[in-house]
Design a protein around this motif. Structure first.
Motif, short mmCIF file in Angstrom:
data_model
loop_
_atom_site.label_atom_id
_atom_site.label_comp_id
_atom_site.label_asym_id
_atom_site.label_seq_id
_atom_site.Cartn_x
_atom_site.Cartn_y
_atom_site.Cartn_z
N PRO A 69 113.02 -7.75 106.91
CA PRO A 69 112.21 -7.58 108.11
C PRO A 69 112.68 -6.36 108.90
O PRO A 69 113.86 -6.03 108.90
CB PRO A 69 112.44 -8.87 108.90
N HIS A 70 111.74 -5.72 109.56
CA HIS A 70 112.03 -4.51 110.34
C HIS A 70 112.06 -4.91 111.82
O HIS A 70 111.25 -5.72 112.25
CB HIS A 70 110.91 -3.50 110.07
N PRO A 71 113.00 -4.32 112.59
CA PRO A 71 113.11 -4.71 114.01
C PRO A 71 111.79 -4.58 114.78
O PRO A 71 111.57 -5.30 115.75
CB PRO A 71 114.15 -3.75 114.58
N ARG A 72 110.92 -3.67 114.35
CA ARG A 72 109.67 -3.49 115.09
C ARG A 72 108.44 -3.94 114.34
O ARG A 72 107.49 -4.44 114.95
CB ARG A 72 109.51 -2.02 115.49
N THR A 73 108.40 -3.77 113.02
CA THR A 73 107.19 -4.14 112.30
C THR A 73 107.32 -5.51 111.63
O THR A 73 106.38 -5.98 110.99
CB THR A 73 106.82 -3.08 111.24
N GLY A 74 108.46 -6.14 111.80
CA GLY A 74 108.65 -7.50 111.28
C GLY A 74 108.45 -7.56 109.77
O GLY A 74 109.02 -6.76 109.03
N ASP A 75 107.58 -8.48 109.32
CA ASP A 75 107.35 -8.66 107.89
C ASP A 75 106.14 -7.89 107.39
O ASP A 75 105.68 -8.10 106.26
CB ASP A 75 107.15 -10.15 107.57
N ALA A 76 105.59 -7.01 108.23
CA ALA A 76 104.35 -6.33 107.85
C ALA A 76 104.51 -5.47 106.60
O ALA A 76 103.59 -5.30 105.83
CB ALA A 76 103.84 -5.47 109.01
N ASP A 131 105.77 3.39 113.90
CA ASP A 131 104.38 3.33 114.40
C ASP A 131 103.43 4.07 113.46
O ASP A 131 102.21 3.90 113.56
CB ASP A 131 104.29 3.98 115.78
N TYR A 132 103.98 4.90 112.57
CA TYR A 132 103.13 5.70 111.69
C TYR A 132 103.05 5.12 110.28
O TYR A 132 102.51 5.75 109.38
CB TYR A 132 103.66 7.15 111.62
N PHE A 133 103.59 3.93 110.05
CA PHE A 133 103.63 3.38 108.69
C PHE A 133 102.24 3.30 108.06
O PHE A 133 102.05 3.63 106.88
CB PHE A 133 104.29 1.99 108.68
N GLU A 134 101.23 2.87 108.84
CA GLU A 134 99.89 2.74 108.27
C GLU A 134 99.31 4.11 107.91
O GLU A 134 98.77 4.30 106.82
CB GLU A 134 98.97 2.01 109.27
N GLN A 135 99.49 5.07 108.81
CA GLN A 135 99.01 6.43 108.55
C GLN A 135 99.71 7.03 107.33
O GLN A 135 99.08 7.66 106.48
CB GLN A 135 99.26 7.31 109.77
N LEU A 136 101.02 6.80 107.24
CA LEU A 136 101.77 7.34 106.11
C LEU A 136 101.27 6.71 104.80
O LEU A 136 101.14 7.39 103.78
CB LEU A 136 103.28 7.06 106.27
N TYR A 137 100.95 5.42 104.86
CA TYR A 137 100.44 4.73 103.68
C TYR A 137 99.12 5.36 103.25
O TYR A 137 98.90 5.67 102.07
CB TYR A 137 100.26 3.24 103.98
N ASP A 177 113.78 7.44 114.21
CA ASP A 177 113.49 7.57 112.79
C ASP A 177 113.88 6.24 112.14
O ASP A 177 114.87 6.14 111.45
CB ASP A 177 114.34 8.75 112.28
N ASP A 178 113.07 5.22 112.43
CA ASP A 178 113.44 3.84 112.05
C ASP A 178 112.79 3.42 110.75
O ASP A 178 111.93 2.55 110.73
CB ASP A 178 113.09 2.87 113.19
N THR A 179 113.21 4.06 109.67
CA THR A 179 112.57 3.81 108.38
C THR A 179 113.44 3.01 107.42
O THR A 179 113.03 2.75 106.30
CB THR A 179 112.22 5.16 107.71
N ASN A 180 114.62 2.62 107.86
CA ASN A 180 115.48 1.81 106.99
C ASN A 180 115.93 0.54 107.71
O ASN A 180 116.91 0.55 108.44
CB ASN A 180 116.69 2.61 106.52
#
Ligand code: ATP
Ligand code: MG
Length: 566
Positions: free
Chosen positions: A201-208, A105-111, A71-74
């Motif tokens: 920056p996020h450990p997995r999505t970087g600056d996206a 991995d779901y950030f785009e779908q959530l958006y 649950d890597d949202t912060n």
């Protein structure tokens, strides 16, 4: 909260499985999918083990699947180190996840789903400050007030939300909120925040991304994406369930069922990652894997077996009411497991030299010792015996009180697997400290019994001085001095309740030579002293042992007294 354990030793009924049975019977679901969803902001603790066992064993029971989802949202609190440690701990407990998933991995779908809610008039960009939002939310007794930004047009919201995503706002300048009901008796339904801005920056999505979803927005939708049928979480999320269901329903997506169960609490320890992190960062312990920590890595280093932890989770069962489990129950289950499987050795932790004056100099005999009386297959070993030995200092008293049956001047005792010895002399240094005992042995008692049938009242463990290997031994006590360190007195911090004597380091301990080659992670029972494990600090020529647990089982005694058996 009660101080009683949740259940007794008998197999507990699982209310969650009853719900699942019903769901399968009525066709609400035709399979079972669960997940364990840690936030990678710290190491897993024994409370997490309860959730892990529950999620994985529920999937197993129904022939279903269980995912590991981070649950890597912060991005401010989460690190790769924690992700790696969590995977290691879940595997160590004995579970293998089906899919490995990340909420990120779901950030785009959530958006996209957020945009869908905006278009449906069900979400809006709010420009109140965090403090104003809190003020407007109202209280349990007072309804909230609507934000002046609540009734913006869909177009305006869409444009602002896109600008939020594009990084055109500073942190705290605006948030996206669900438009539900500011008068709801459930505070979670008073237009909860879905996204906030974090320029990190996020450990997995970087600056996206610079907008990050809140737990309530990310969690249920992630469950839905993964086809989770039963989303098991702890009781504090009960009041979030209406919101969980609201999002799912408004989006019209696959609907998991959230079911809440009670958190595990243990006496003499804390179980929140925030507090555990403070213990690590402020140096009260040596790390997340300090053997005094309730973390899985700490328990592992302490010598706990994954089997004992799983058995413990099984025995405490799952229920709907919060409680505090007595840590002695965990230790009891551990002893039961170790007793069956670990080999016995002799080790003298606080050595006192004994010279057997009538034993030939330079002679060595090998005594046959049983490796594990609970397991015949474990066989025997040969333990060297010679003229100079070590016994435990506490096993001798020069002037013994009535109930002390161990060695004393003129008294005869048995040396385990060896001979009867009688103390003849006490040798002292100039300050009057006892430095050595002189004893005689009876050659007819080899193996531990006297042919004339005479009895001794004590059997002592011992180590031959010439053959002994030295070791450092670390003894542990509860990390906290108070049974409930979550209950902090006014004006104190929980760290004030730490037990100052939770670690005792002994050096110069004498072990039988069979332990010379012991490797980190290997477990033994040191006769009469407890269960021990080789610590990873062990180096060539420097053995380090941790005491896992003593032999004294006060839990079993207590159960017997209460007529509960086992
Ligand atoms: P903490 O408060 O210790 O930080 P958390 O709930 O924030 O714990 P998460 O990483 O979010 O930690 O938890 C992952 C899962 O483990 C969640 O489903 C949570 O409900 C469960 N869990 C956490 N602590 C316990 C506990 N003490 N007993 C049972 N389950 C727990
Ligand atoms: Mg959490």
């Amino acid at each position: 909260m009660s101080d009683k354990p949740e259940t007794t030793d008998s197999a507990p009924a699982n209310f969650i499985h009853a719900i699942i049975d019903e769901h399968l019977r009525t066709g609400r679901y035709d399979h079972v999918q669960t997940r364990f969803p840690p936030e990678p902001n710290g190491y897993l603790h024994i409370g997490h083990a309860k959730a892990i066992c529950l999620n994985f064993s529920t999937a197993q029971k129904y022939g279903g699947k269980c995912n590991l989802r981070f649950d890597d949202t912060n991005p401010l609190k989460e690190e790769q180190e924690y992700i790696d440690a969590i995977m290691e701990d879940v595997r160590w407990l004995g579970f293998q996840w089906d899919a490995l998933c990340y909420a990120s991995d779901y950030f785009e779908q959530l958006y996209e789903w957020a945009v869908q809610l905006i278009k449906a008039g069900l979400a809006y960009v709010d420009q109140l400050s965090a403090e104003e939002i809190r003020e407007y939310r109202g209280t349990l007794t007072e309804p909230g007030r609507e934000s002046p930004y609540r009734n913006r047009s869909v177009e305006e919201n869409l444009a602002l939300f896109e600008r939020m995503r594009n990084g055109e706002f500073a942190e705290g300048e605006c948030v996206l909120r669900a438009k539900i009901d500011m008068a709801s008796p459930n505070l979670n339904m008073r237009d909860p925040v879905m996204y906030r801005i974090i320029h990190a920056p996020h450990p997995r999505t970087g600056d996206a991304w610079c907008i990050y979803p809140m737990y309530d927005w990310a969690h249920g939708q992630s469950d839905s994406i993964e086809g989770v049928t039963h989303s098991l979480c702890t009781l504090e999320f009960e009041a979030h369930r209406p919101l969980y269901n609201w999002f799912i329903e408004k989006l019209g997506i696959f609907a998991p069922t959230q079911i809440e169960f009670a958190r595990l609490n243990l006496t003499y320890t804390v179980m929140s990652k925030r507090k555990l992190r403070r213990l690590v960062e402020e140096g009260y312990v040596r790390g997340w894997d300090d053997p005094r920590m309730p973390t899985l890595s700490g328990l592992r280093r302490r010598g706990y077996t994954p089997e004992a932890i799983r058995e413990f989770c099984d025995r405490i069962g799952v229920s709907k009411s919060n409680s505090v489990v007595d840590i002695q129950m965990l230790e009891h289950v551990l002893r039961q497991d170790l007793n069956k499987r670990v080999e016995r050795r002799m080790a003298v932790l606080d050595p006192l030299r004994v010279v057997i004056t009538n034993y030939p100099e330079g002679q060595t005999e090998y005594m046959t010792a049983i490796n594990n009386p609970e397991d015949e297959g474990a066989g025997t070993r040969q333990v060297p015996f010679s003229r100079v030995l070590y016994i435990e200092r506490e096993d001798f008293m020069e002037d013994p009180p009535k109930k002390f049956y161990r060695l004393a001047p003129g008294r005869e005792v048995r040396l385990r697997y060896a001979y009867f010895i009688t103390c003849t002399d006490v040798v002292k240094d100039a300050d009057g400290n006892i430095v050595e005992l002189h004893c005689t042995y009876d050659p007819a008692t080899r193996g531990g019994d006297a042919p004339d049938g005479r009895r001794v009242k004590a059997t002592l463990h011992w180590v031959s001085a010439a053959h002994a290997v030295e070791a450092e031994v670390r003894l542990y006590d509860h990390l906290f001095g108070a049974p409930n360190p979550n209950d902090v007195p006014e004006g104190q911090d929980f760290t004030d309740l730490l037990n100052p004597n939770s670690l005792q380091v002994l050096t110069g301990c004498k072990l039988e030579p069979a332990l010379a080659e012991a490797h980190p992670g290997e477990r033994y029972q040191f006769e009469r002293k407890g269960y021990f494990v080789v610590d990873p600090d062990t180096r060539e020529g420097h053995l380090v042992f941790n005491r896992t647990v003593t032999l004294r089982d006060s839990w079993a005694k207590l159960q017997k007294k209460m007529g509960r058996g086992k």
